[in-house]
Design a protein around this motif. Sequence first.
Motif, PDB file in Angstrom:
ATOM      1  N   ARG A 125       6.920 -83.399  11.873  1.00  0.00           N
ATOM      2  CA  ARG A 125       8.301 -83.603  11.435  1.00  0.00           C
ATOM      3  C   ARG A 125       8.357 -84.166  10.010  1.00  0.00           C
ATOM      4  O   ARG A 125       9.187 -83.744   9.190  1.00  0.00           O
ATOM      5  N   TYR A 126       7.479 -85.122   9.728  1.00  0.00           N
ATOM      6  CA  TYR A 126       7.474 -85.767   8.409  1.00  0.00           C
ATOM      7  C   TYR A 126       7.098 -84.779   7.306  1.00  0.00           C
ATOM      8  O   TYR A 126       7.778 -84.684   6.282  1.00  0.00           O
ATOM      9  N   ASN A 127       6.026 -84.018   7.524  1.00  0.00           N
ATOM     10  CA  ASN A 127       5.596 -83.044   6.527  1.00  0.00           C
ATOM     11  C   ASN A 127       6.648 -81.954   6.321  1.00  0.00           C
ATOM     12  O   ASN A 127       6.807 -81.434   5.206  1.00  0.00           O
ATOM     13  N   GLY A 128       7.369 -81.621   7.394  1.00  0.00           N
ATOM     14  CA  GLY A 128       8.436 -80.634   7.284  1.00  0.00           C
ATOM     15  C   GLY A 128       9.534 -81.070   6.331  1.00  0.00           C
ATOM     16  O   GLY A 128      10.218 -80.248   5.711  1.00  0.00           O
ATOM     17  N   VAL A 129       9.686 -82.384   6.196  1.00  0.00           N
ATOM     18  CA  VAL A 129      10.688 -82.928   5.278  1.00  0.00           C
ATOM     19  C   VAL A 129      10.101 -83.142   3.885  1.00  0.00           C
ATOM     20  O   VAL A 129      10.575 -82.588   2.891  1.00  0.00           O
TER      21      VAL A 129
END
Length: 226
Positions: free
Chosen positions: A85-89
């Motif tokens: 989720r973090y890398n997606g942002v």
Amino acid sequence: MHRLHQETWNVMNYQAAIFDMDGLLLDTERVCMRIFKEACEVQNLPFHEDVYLSIIGRNAAGIEVIFRKAYGDDLDRLHEEWRTRYNGVVKHQAIPVKEGVVELLEWLKEQGTPIAIATSTAKDVAKKKIELAGIDKYFDNLTTGCEVANGKPHPEIYQLAASRLNVEPQYCLAFEDSNNGVRAAVAAKMMTYQIPDLVQPCNEVRQFGHAILPSLHDVLAQLKTA
């Protein structure tokens, strides 16, 4: 010893400036905590805010130790959810730049001051973050947590960043938001400024006698009048 050093340094003697990234240059910490909380909810695990706040400023190895104590075997699936989720942002969206960052960096560049980043974040992610935020042009080098054996609060990352600028640590200004980061910078004998973000300075850290200011705007005003 820390107190003596921090109270007696002459800010006019600095030859370089070294910045933490998350929570100091970029308003990342709120984004990161929100995503971690979401990951906990998706995985039906509790969100331990006190544990989370204690990891701020640490590198991946340090975070792993603390979270493993709190989440045990559940950490693997939680970490995977969080990382995805973090890398997606952060790999696709610009994180907001914090107040006073561009003005301070512009002024330091005008003075001909070498500037570096010393961040616990992995190099590929850190590079992408500063590129998306449009501030990568200001930095002469990027030193990251994956390049040192000992993460913050150990001084190694600041010592390495200073050596890459060919400046002795005691002639470097260091800018941090977290207690762990300040411990690292002060231990490296740098002239340290703390601009608190999610976590306020603890009593132990306040005893170092370093400068604690509300924003980098305040830092710039102080440097201009030093």
